[in-house]
Every structure is written in C-alpha cells, then in structure tokens.
Design a protein around this motif. Structure first.
Motif, PDB file in Angstrom:
ATOM      1  N   ARG A   3      41.003  39.747  27.660  1.00  0.00           N
ATOM      2  CA  ARG A   3      41.140  38.236  28.915  1.00  0.00           C
ATOM      3  C   ARG A   3      42.188  38.521  29.667  1.00  0.00           C
ATOM      4  O   ARG A   3      41.982  37.766  30.381  1.00  0.00           O
ATOM      5  N   ASP A   4      43.653  38.356  29.333  1.00  0.00           N
ATOM      6  CA  ASP A   4      44.479  39.111  30.114  1.00  0.00           C
ATOM      7  C   ASP A   4      43.861  39.918  31.375  1.00  0.00           C
ATOM      8  O   ASP A   4      44.553  39.476  32.648  1.00  0.00           O
ATOM      9  N   ILE A   5      43.645  40.608  31.103  1.00  0.00           N
ATOM     10  CA  ILE A   5      43.742  41.595  32.863  1.00  0.00           C
ATOM     11  C   ILE A   5      41.693  40.720  33.493  1.00  0.00           C
ATOM     12  O   ILE A   5      42.749  40.256  34.825  1.00  0.00           O
ATOM     13  N   GLU A   6      41.034  40.046  32.427  1.00  0.00           N
ATOM     14  CA  GLU A   6      40.584  38.887  33.167  1.00  0.00           C
ATOM     15  C   GLU A   6      40.530  37.922  34.375  1.00  0.00           C
ATOM     16  O   GLU A   6      41.121  37.729  35.191  1.00  0.00           O
ATOM     17  N   ARG A  13      40.821  37.983  38.409  1.00  0.00           N
ATOM     18  CA  ARG A  13      40.878  36.295  38.824  1.00  0.00           C
ATOM     19  C   ARG A  13      41.331  35.904  40.043  1.00  0.00           C
ATOM     20  O   ARG A  13      40.959  35.471  40.695  1.00  0.00           O
ATOM     21  N   ILE A  14      43.077  36.435  39.666  1.00  0.00           N
ATOM     22  CA  ILE A  14      44.355  35.905  40.362  1.00  0.00           C
ATOM     23  C   ILE A  14      44.081  36.326  41.147  1.00  0.00           C
ATOM     24  O   ILE A  14      44.093  36.364  43.290  1.00  0.00           O
ATOM     25  N   ARG A  21      35.334  35.206  44.142  1.00  0.00           N
ATOM     26  CA  ARG A  21      35.197  36.044  44.554  1.00  0.00           C
ATOM     27  C   ARG A  21      34.841  37.552  42.504  1.00  0.00           C
ATOM     28  O   ARG A  21      34.157  38.381  42.772  1.00  0.00           O
ATOM     29  N   PHE A  22      35.867  36.520  41.772  1.00  0.00           N
ATOM     30  CA  PHE A  22      35.347  37.228  40.712  1.00  0.00           C
ATOM     31  C   PHE A  22      34.084  36.601  40.292  1.00  0.00           C
ATOM     32  O   PHE A  22      34.141  37.422  38.738  1.00  0.00           O
TER      33      PHE A  22
END
Length: 153
Positions: free
Chosen positions: A121-124, A128-129, A135-136
C-alpha cells in the motif's frame, strides 16, 4: 519542437515489455524483503517470494504453489521446508485424500502477509504521487486488463 510524449516514445521504443514489467516487479520484491527484514522477519529472502507472492500459500497445495511460481515441486518444497523451519507455515496431510498435503500459514506467516500488504500500500501511494492519480489509475486498469486476459495464461 519535440514533445515530452515523443521523447518518451523514443526512449521506450527499444525496451521490450518483459523488461518494462520485470524491473519494477523486482524492485518491489527487493523492497518487500528489505522492509520485512527491518520489521523483524529477518529470515525472509528473495527466493521466498515465490511462495509468499499473491495470493499467498495459505490453503494451497505445494503443487499449486509450484505452478504459480513456475518452479518445480522439488524447488518449492525446499522453500516450503525453509519457511516451515522459520515458523511461517506448516504442511499437513489432507484427511481422506491419500498423500495430498496442504500449506497453512502460522500466526507468524499471517503477520508477515499483513506486513507485506502494508508495504505494498505504501508503494502504491508513492507510485500514485510519482505518476499522478489519473496515470496511476490508468496503469492499474491496464495491468488488470492484461491480468484478466488470455495473454497471461
């Protein structure tokens, strides 16, 4: 004048899809192991990801885990033995099914799984940022289309 889209197209023309998917996947796996180790799951190494990858080993037969990983049953059984020795899972016979065995996660195995979910979730969120929300979302949607297609069968 060259647009950023044209520059990106030029940079990616010679890269094959395998590399474009493999490099981020390997980076994610390395990060998972690094952060799992830092969280106290110090025995886990990259080869263990073959067993721990989604959807995880809980409730699966060793042969199913081998098929998911694209590995031999012998190789997967070595990894399963390692993870069993570290207390992440247990293998047991399936009652009434001859010599069939099933893999079950232990409390430690479940804790590692949920830590992996948190890390992912942190990686996602970082992706996203970096890519921007639109685009994400497109990236995930396109990858899901591939996931559901005959291309990955």
């Amino acid at each position: 004048m060259t647009t950023s889209t044209e520059v990106l197209k030029t940079k990616t023309e010679n890269l094959l899809i395998g590399a474009l998917l493999r490099v981020p996947a390997q980076a994610i796996q390395r990060r998972l192991i690094k952060e799992l180790n830092a969280a106290g799951f110090d025995e886990l190494r990259l080869p263990h990801m073959a067993v721990l990858q989604f959807p995880g080993p809980d409730g699966a037969r060793p042969g199913t885990i081998a098929d998911r990983a694209g590995m031999s049953k012998q190789a997967i059984n070595q990894l399963l033995s390692s993870l069993e020795g570290y207390g992440y899972l247990v293998r047991s016979d399936i009652p009434g099914d001859g010599s069939a065995r099933v893999v079950r996660s232990t409390e430690r195995g479940h804790a590692a799984f949920w830590k992996m979910v948190d890390i992912l979730r942190d990686i996602e969120e970082e992706w996203r940022i970096e890519l921007g929300p639109e685009r994400f979302a497109q990236l995930k949607a396109l990858l899901f289309v591939v996931w559901e297609s005959p291309l990955v069968r």
